[in-house]
Structures are given as structure tokens and as C-alpha cells.
Design an enzyme around this catalytic site. Structure first.
Site, short mmCIF file in Angstrom:
data_model
loop_
_atom_site.label_atom_id
_atom_site.label_comp_id
_atom_site.label_asym_id
_atom_site.label_seq_id
_atom_site.Cartn_x
_atom_site.Cartn_y
_atom_site.Cartn_z
N GLY A 12 -3.81 -5.14 -3.87
CA GLY A 12 -2.54 -4.82 -4.51
C GLY A 12 -1.43 -5.76 -4.09
O GLY A 12 -0.31 -5.34 -3.79
N ALA A 13 -1.73 -7.06 -4.10
CA ALA A 13 -0.77 -8.04 -3.53
C ALA A 13 -0.12 -8.91 -4.60
O ALA A 13 0.46 -9.93 -4.28
CB ALA A 13 -1.48 -8.91 -2.49
N VAL A 64 -9.82 -1.61 -7.12
CA VAL A 64 -10.34 -1.08 -5.85
C VAL A 64 -11.04 0.26 -6.01
O VAL A 64 -11.75 0.69 -5.11
CB VAL A 64 -9.23 -0.96 -4.78
CG1 VAL A 64 -8.67 -2.31 -4.41
CG2 VAL A 64 -8.14 0.02 -5.21
N SER A 143 1.82 7.14 3.95
CA SER A 143 3.20 7.38 3.46
C SER A 143 3.87 8.39 4.37
O SER A 143 3.20 9.25 4.96
CB SER A 143 3.16 7.91 2.04
OG SER A 143 4.41 8.50 1.69
N TYR A 156 -0.65 12.45 -4.79
CA TYR A 156 -0.31 11.29 -3.94
C TYR A 156 -0.30 11.70 -2.46
O TYR A 156 -0.87 11.03 -1.60
CB TYR A 156 1.04 10.76 -4.39
CG TYR A 156 1.53 9.52 -3.70
CD1 TYR A 156 1.20 8.25 -4.19
CD2 TYR A 156 2.35 9.60 -2.59
CE1 TYR A 156 1.69 7.10 -3.57
CE2 TYR A 156 2.84 8.46 -1.97
CZ TYR A 156 2.51 7.22 -2.46
OH TYR A 156 2.99 6.09 -1.84
N ALA A 159 -3.80 12.28 -1.24
CA ALA A 159 -4.50 11.01 -1.03
C ALA A 159 -4.07 10.37 0.28
O ALA A 159 -4.91 9.88 1.06
CB ALA A 159 -4.23 10.07 -2.21
N LYS A 160 -2.77 10.38 0.54
CA LYS A 160 -2.27 9.72 1.77
C LYS A 160 -2.71 10.49 3.02
O LYS A 160 -3.05 9.87 4.04
CB LYS A 160 -0.75 9.60 1.71
CG LYS A 160 -0.23 8.65 0.62
CD LYS A 160 -0.85 7.27 0.68
CE LYS A 160 -0.10 6.23 -0.12
NZ LYS A 160 -0.76 4.92 -0.13
#
Ligand code: NDP
Length: 264
Positions: A12-13, A64, A143, A156, A159-160
Site C-alpha cells: 500500500g505504498a 494483498v 490503529s 475496521y 481487523a485492527k
């Protein structure tokens, strides 16, 4: 923080935090493979990085959340740059909705990108590092939402939270092979993902959470990732480093109040 001769993959860059992480790793001497799904944006980012810093930035398109795509990424990365000793699992996406309205597609996409993506890339990295006898570092991206809770982001946040526990288990399993696994947990960072903070009311609500009195920048996270990738962190594994300007001390603003006012 010397990374000369080291090779990293940053997922993700093509923009945002991942781009800046790649830039910092390159400034400290590493060659990098950068990934994203959008080819043009990724190639432009690699060109820009290559022109700005003295080491190599190689773009490899990868989703990914797809095992075959991740395996191709590691094959191409090793073919281009040799031994990979740093993996930064940064790729991410986000939507906001309350659970009763949250779609299965959004759940799958967010869990798939963050949690499954972190698993697939870490699995490939550990196998690669073990096979080549590499002392490596994996840095995952969590996060501040794991230590403070807001409405509207169940998928979200879940997931984190999963990524942090995954980090601990991976550190335990891989440590004896000379591989450290840690996470960074950003607070609000101004990137393409967080365009919502342009709402004046939401911006003000965020400001009230800060102890260091400003929004975060991608460089704030890139510095922490570079530290965790380097030998300065040689006895640090299985931890999550909060980089949030103090938001966890006061707690997150409520996303539903600001982003989904009809659901209040
Ligand atoms: P951006 O939206 O700015 O960038 C996301 C990057 O991930 C892009 O390069 C995107 O490219 C890539 N990406 C998305 N999905 C996939 C996928 N399935 N496979 C490969 N690449 C993918 O996000 P940020 O820079 O803001 O966020 C980076 C990380 O930091 C994320 O994990 C995010 O959750 C985390 N974070 C961010 C915070 C913030 O305030 N910005 C706060 C806390 C954590 P493409 O779409 O072309 O694939």
C-alpha cells in the site's frame, strides 16, 4: 538508523503513509519494493521515489488479500532485489457504517485487506526469511481504534484488533528464527484515506483528542516504522507502538455523530 544493504517490501505504498514509509526506508539506505493495486499510481510513486532518493524503488502490482498475488509479489521482489529482510504491512481501506447497515461486501473487503492481507504477507515473509537464513523485521499497521472505541467502524476496529493479536503470535513463533514482528498504531494521519476530516466539525472533534496539538502526518508513522525495522529495535518484538499524538488519552470522536448524522 542504518538500513544500507537491506531490502524491504512496503504494501500500500502508492500514496499516504505507505509512500512515506518507503521514502524513509530509502533515506536510511534500503532498497524497496512498493505495492498497490492501481498500476499507474504505483508506477508514478516508484518513479518519484527513485528520483528523490539514492536507492531502488521497484513497483510490483499486488492485491494483498489474494494469496496468489502475494506469492507472485515475493517471487518478483526476490528476483529483483534478492533477500527481503523487512516487510511493512501497511495496505488498508476503510468505510463507515453502523453494524445494522454494514454490508457483507464492506466487511469482507476491510477484513480481507487488513487482516487476511497481513496474514498472507507475513506468512510469505517468514517462509522467505527462514529459507534464506535472514534476520528480519515485520511491521504491521494497527490503529488507535484498538485502545479507544468509536461507533461506525466495527469491521475496521475488529481487523485492527486482530492484527495486534496476530502480531503477538507471529512474534512468538518467528522470534527463534531471528525474525521480529511488531505493529504501529497510528492516530489520525492526514492521507487520501482520511479526507473526511475536511469537515470542520469533525476536524475540531479530532483536535480535542490531541495532547500533541496537531494532526498526524505520514512522516510521524514512517519514523516509528523505520525505528522498528532497524537494529535500534533489536530486542523489541510482539509489541504495538501507539503513534497518535495522545488521542488514546482522551478517546476518539464519535464517527456516527460526524459522518452519519442521519443515524444519530
Ligand atoms: P491510503 O488510502 O492513503 O493508502 C492506502 C494504500 O493501500 C494505497 O496505496 C492503496 O492502493 C493500497 N491498498 C488498498 N487496498 C489494497 C489491497 N487490497 N492490496 C494492496 N494494496 C492495497 O491509506 P493510509 O495511508 O491512510 O493508511 C495506511 C495504513 O494506515 C492502513 O492500514 C490504515 O488502516 C492505517 N491507518 C491510517 C490512519 C489514518 O489516519 N490515515 C489511522 C490509523 C491507521 P490501491 O488502492 O491502488 O490498491
Amino acid at each position: 538508523m542504518e538500513l544500507i544493504g537491506r531490502t524491504a517490501i512496503v504494501t500500500g505504498a502508492s500514496k499516504g503513509i505507505g509512500y512515506e514509509v518507503a521514502a524513509y526506508l530509502m533515506q536510511h539506505g534500503a532498497d524497496v519494493v512498493i505495492t498497490a493495486r492501481s498500476e499507474k499510481e504505483l508506477n508514478d510513486a516508484a518513479d518519484q521515489l527513485g528520483k528523490t532518493y539514492g536507492t531502488r524503488a521497484v513497483p510490483v502490482v499486488c492485491d494483498v488479500s489474494d494469496a496468489a498475488s502475494v506469492n507472485r509479489l515475493f517471487e518478483q521482489a526476490a528476483a529483483e532485489l534478492g533477500d527481503i529482510s523487512i516487510l511493512v504491512n501497511n495496505a488498508g481501506n476503510s468505510t463507515v457504517d453502523i453494524i445494522e447497515n454494514l454490508s457483507e461486501a464492506d466487511w469482507d473487503s476491510v477484513i480481507g485487506t487488513h487482516l487476511k492481507g497481513t496474514f498472507l504477507c507475513t506468512k510469505a515473509a517468514i517462509n522467505h526469511m527462514k529459507a534464506h537464513g535472514i534476520n528480519g523485521a515485520v511491521i504491521n499497521t494497527s490503529s488507535v481504534e484498538t485502545v479507544s472505541t468509536t461507533r461506525g467502524n466495527a469491521h475496521y476496529s475488529a481487523a485492527k484488533a486482530g492484527i495486534e493479536k496476530f502480531t503477538e503470535v507471529a512474534a512468538l513463533e518467528a522470534g527463534h528464527h531471528g525474525i521480529r514482528v511488531n505493529s504501529v498504531a497510528p492516530g489520525i494521519i492526514i492521507t487520501p484515506m482520511t479526507n473526511e476530516v475536511t469537515t470542520p466539525g469533525f476536524q475540531q472533534a479530532w483536535r480535542e483528542t490531541f495532547s500533541v496539538d496537531r494532526f498526524g502526518e505520514p512522516a510521524d508513522i514512517a519514523k516509528a516504522v523505520t525505528f522498528l525495522a532497524s537494529d535500534y529495535a533489536s530486542w523489541i518484538t510482539g509489541v504495538t507502538l501507539l503513534v497518535d499524538g495522545g488521542t488514546h488519552l482522551r478517546g476518539l470522536p464519535d464517527y456516527v455523530d460526524h459522518l452519519l448524522p442521519a443515524e444519530k
